[in-house]
Motif scaffolding. Structure first.
Motif, mmCIF file in Angstrom:
data_model
loop_
_atom_site.group_PDB
_atom_site.id
_atom_site.type_symbol
_atom_site.label_atom_id
_atom_site.label_comp_id
_atom_site.label_asym_id
_atom_site.label_seq_id
_atom_site.Cartn_x
_atom_site.Cartn_y
_atom_site.Cartn_z
ATOM 1 N N ARG A 273 -2.592 -8.525 6.612
ATOM 2 C CA ARG A 273 -1.742 -8.818 5.639
ATOM 3 C C ARG A 273 -2.452 -8.221 4.131
ATOM 4 N NH1 ARG A 273 1.819 -13.951 7.395
ATOM 5 N NH2 ARG A 273 2.812 -13.292 9.190
ATOM 6 N N GLY A 274 -1.748 -8.018 3.334
ATOM 7 C CA GLY A 274 -2.481 -7.538 2.076
ATOM 8 C C GLY A 274 -1.669 -7.953 0.797
ATOM 9 N N PRO B 98 5.018 -6.119 -6.128
ATOM 10 C CA PRO B 98 5.518 -5.804 -4.711
ATOM 11 C C PRO B 98 4.772 -4.499 -4.029
ATOM 12 C CG PRO B 98 7.229 -5.430 -6.001
ATOM 13 C CD PRO B 98 6.262 -5.823 -7.006
ATOM 14 N N PRO B 99 4.588 -4.536 -2.824
ATOM 15 C CA PRO B 99 3.820 -3.384 -2.049
ATOM 16 C C PRO B 99 4.497 -2.055 -2.647
ATOM 17 C CG PRO B 99 4.373 -5.067 -0.413
ATOM 18 C CD PRO B 99 5.056 -5.267 -1.738
ATOM 19 N N ASN B 100 3.628 -1.162 -2.973
ATOM 20 C CA ASN B 100 3.962 0.405 -3.297
ATOM 21 C C ASN B 100 4.925 0.413 -4.348
ATOM 22 O OD1 ASN B 100 2.581 1.380 -1.064
ATOM 23 N ND2 ASN B 100 3.939 0.603 0.431
ATOM 24 N N GLN C 294 0.027 -0.145 -0.215
ATOM 25 C CA GLN C 294 -0.208 -0.478 1.332
ATOM 26 C C GLN C 294 0.235 0.361 2.333
ATOM 27 O OE1 GLN C 294 1.130 -4.610 2.160
ATOM 28 N NE2 GLN C 294 0.277 -5.248 0.023
ATOM 29 N N GLN C 295 -0.735 0.702 3.068
ATOM 30 C CA GLN C 295 -0.512 1.721 4.230
ATOM 31 C C GLN C 295 -1.091 1.290 5.477
ATOM 32 O OE1 GLN C 295 -2.384 5.215 2.627
ATOM 33 N NE2 GLN C 295 -0.565 6.355 3.062
ATOM 34 N N ARG C 296 -0.397 1.576 6.553
ATOM 35 C CA ARG C 296 -1.116 1.432 7.890
ATOM 36 C C ARG C 296 -1.962 2.486 8.320
ATOM 37 N NH1 ARG C 296 -1.353 -3.699 9.839
ATOM 38 N NH2 ARG C 296 0.661 -4.150 9.131
#
Lengths: 269, 239
Positions: B122-123, B142-144, B164-166
């Motif tokens: 989690r980031g 918030p992400p991205n 945030q990237q997987r």
């Protein structure tokens, strides 16, 4: 030509999107006008509304304001099933843009998680436009999470379907994909349901995906959903002859039908 | 201090040596995309630039087991981006990066502190007093979150906050700031942390009389997803 025949079952009670002129002739032939409900004039965005928030995220609806999924990477295989409809937000803690129902086409809803942020999960949605996604809260009750070890790959250029389990290829088959005028849409989607149609031909099992034809707004009375399914005539495999669906050999269908719902399907052009 | 100076010199040489536009975009994929299967392998870096000005990730750490940490007092190899006190750490399942006094003068981007944390897959990212072209940025975006910014004389740049990237191996990569400038594909990434799920450790038996340690939260492993049962249903699909 046999390979171009529309693959239809009963026409659904509802449809979304306006008819594309090219498709119209096929549709009328396929549905024979006997459909109880489809109203071509109906706006695609007007899906059924649920108590939890915006329109229901189903294969029949078109959503607005949802984040689009643009990457084609695989994930860690996390899939989510809501026991009751849950609101879908445009960003973590943002505004509701849709509702994810507990069922899709009579089967439990399972959607893949493609991104996490704190207690929020971004999931792929089965609605139009292709690549629709949204954030759902993981802290709420009734959310079941599970892990699928599978990933399905559809290589449109080479007309092949692969099945990967825990990083190891367990299946690789020649398949029929969309022809140049009605291509199989590329992108990251998922296995939405495992259906056993009333008519066992052309395929005893149909696996609708969370994506739609980009060129046919509706097809055969349905919303243009792309699916993996079988085909009795083996000569089509390895050819680009379909209206967007991916026709696979019997052995492939047998294995693919055991893949958990929500499993990622990566379609590459 | 000597090591820090030595590192600065090395970085300087590297950066000057790689100013040719062709040598770009090598460093970041190497850090974020390495194929360590998700066994908790973590990595972090403070600052990197790719494009005509190439700055390899500094400082950079990665960990397959154990704790690694690096600190750099000042980074001003290139005038494009400067920062001080760059602190990065990585342990299995967790990585963090913080950068203080960041400045990208061309884009009017400044921040007192920028940090990214990745913990058990989690980031999160935090910004302190961050300003982009006179516009104050949210502290915990918030992400991205993507912000376009018009730079007079340069063109339109884009800033992604809390990217945030997987990664293909299932780990999460969090980059607090990613600024893309319309100058030969220049990209600046600040405070990045990549982590996977920490490997489950076997519980250590403690002596009975010792006071109980703080209970550890067990690492949840989701159950296998069920094999679907075909449902009798007709949906016309695209054949």
């Amino acid at each position: 030509m046999a390979t171009r025949n529309a693959f239809t079952g009963r026409c659904p009670a509802r449809t979304a999107g306006a008819l594309v002129p090219v498709a119209a002739a096929l549709l009328l032939g396929a549905c024979g006008g006997s459909s109880p409900g489809p109203s071509p004039g109906r706006a695609g965005a007007a899906g059924p509304r649920e108590a939890a928030g915006g329109p229901a995220a189903t294969t029949f609806t078109t959503l607005t304001g949802v984040p689009r999924d643009t990457t084609a990477a695989t994930t860690d295989g996390l899939v989510i099933h809501p026991a009751a409809p849950v609101p879908v937000l445009d960003r973590p803690g943002g505004r509701p843009v849709a509702t994810l129902p507990a069922e899709q086409l009579g089967a439990p809803t399972w959607v893949p998680v493609v991104e996490s942020s704190g207690d929020w999960r971004r999931v792929l949605l089965p609605s139009r436009p292709n690549g629709s996604s949204g954030w759902i809260s993981a802290s709420g009750p009734g959310l079941r999470t599970a892990h699928t070890p599978y990933t399905v790959g559809v290589d449109v250029a080479h007309r092949r379907v692969t099945l990967v389990k825990s990083g190891r290829k367990v299946g690789d088959w020649a398949a029929a994909v969309g022809d140049p005028k009605t291509p199989t849409p590329p992108g990251r989607t998922f296995v939405m349901a495992t259906l056993a149609p009333a008519k066992r031909t052309p395929s005893p099992i149909v696996l609708p995906l969370g994506t739609h034809s980009a060129t046919l707004d509706t097809f055969g009375g349905g919303p243009g959903t792309v699916a993996l399914h079988g085909w009795p005539d083996a000569s089509v495999f390895g050819k680009a002859v379909t209206h967007g669906c991916v026709r696979v050999p019997e052995a492939a269908l047998r294995q693919l039908s055991k893949v958990p719902l929500g499993t990622l399907v990566l379609i590459t052009a | 201090m000597r090591t820090v100076l030595r590192r600065l010199t090395t970085t300087g040489l590297l950066a000057t040596g790689l100013l040719a536009p062709a040598a770009s975009a090598l460093a970041v994929p190497a850090l974020t995309g390495t194929a360590i299967a998700d066994t908790g392998g973590s990595s972090a870096y403070g600052l990197t630039a790719t494009g005509p000005v190439n700055l390899p990730p500094v400082p950079a750490v990665s960990s397959g087991s154990g704790t690694t940490r690096k600190t750099l007092l000042k980074e001003e190899t290139t005038r494009l981006v400067t920062a001080s006190v760059l602190d990065v750490r990585a342990v299995p399942g967790r990585a963090s990066s913080s950068v203080a006094r960041l400045a990208v003068p061309t884009a009017g981007l400044t921040a007192d502190a920028v940090s990214a944390t990745c913990d058990g897959g989690r980031g999160s990212a935090h910004l302190a007093n961050a300003v982009l072209a006179g516009r104050r940025l949210s502290a915990a975006p918030p992400p991205n979150t993507t912000l376009p910014v018009d730079i007079s004389g340069v063109g339109r740049a884009a800033l992604i906050i809390n990217k945030q990237q997987r990664t293909p191996d299932g780990r999460l990569s969090v980059t607090a700031l990613e600024l893309t400038l319309p100058i030969g594909g220049t990209a600046i990434r600040v405070a990045s942390a990549t982590c996977g799920h920490a490997p489950v450790k076997k519980p250590v038996k403690k002596p009975v009389k010792k006071p109980a340690a703080k209970p550890r939260k067990p690492v949840k492993t989701p159950a296998e997803a069920p094999v679907p049962v075909p449902v009798k249903h007709d949906l016309p699909v695209t054949g």
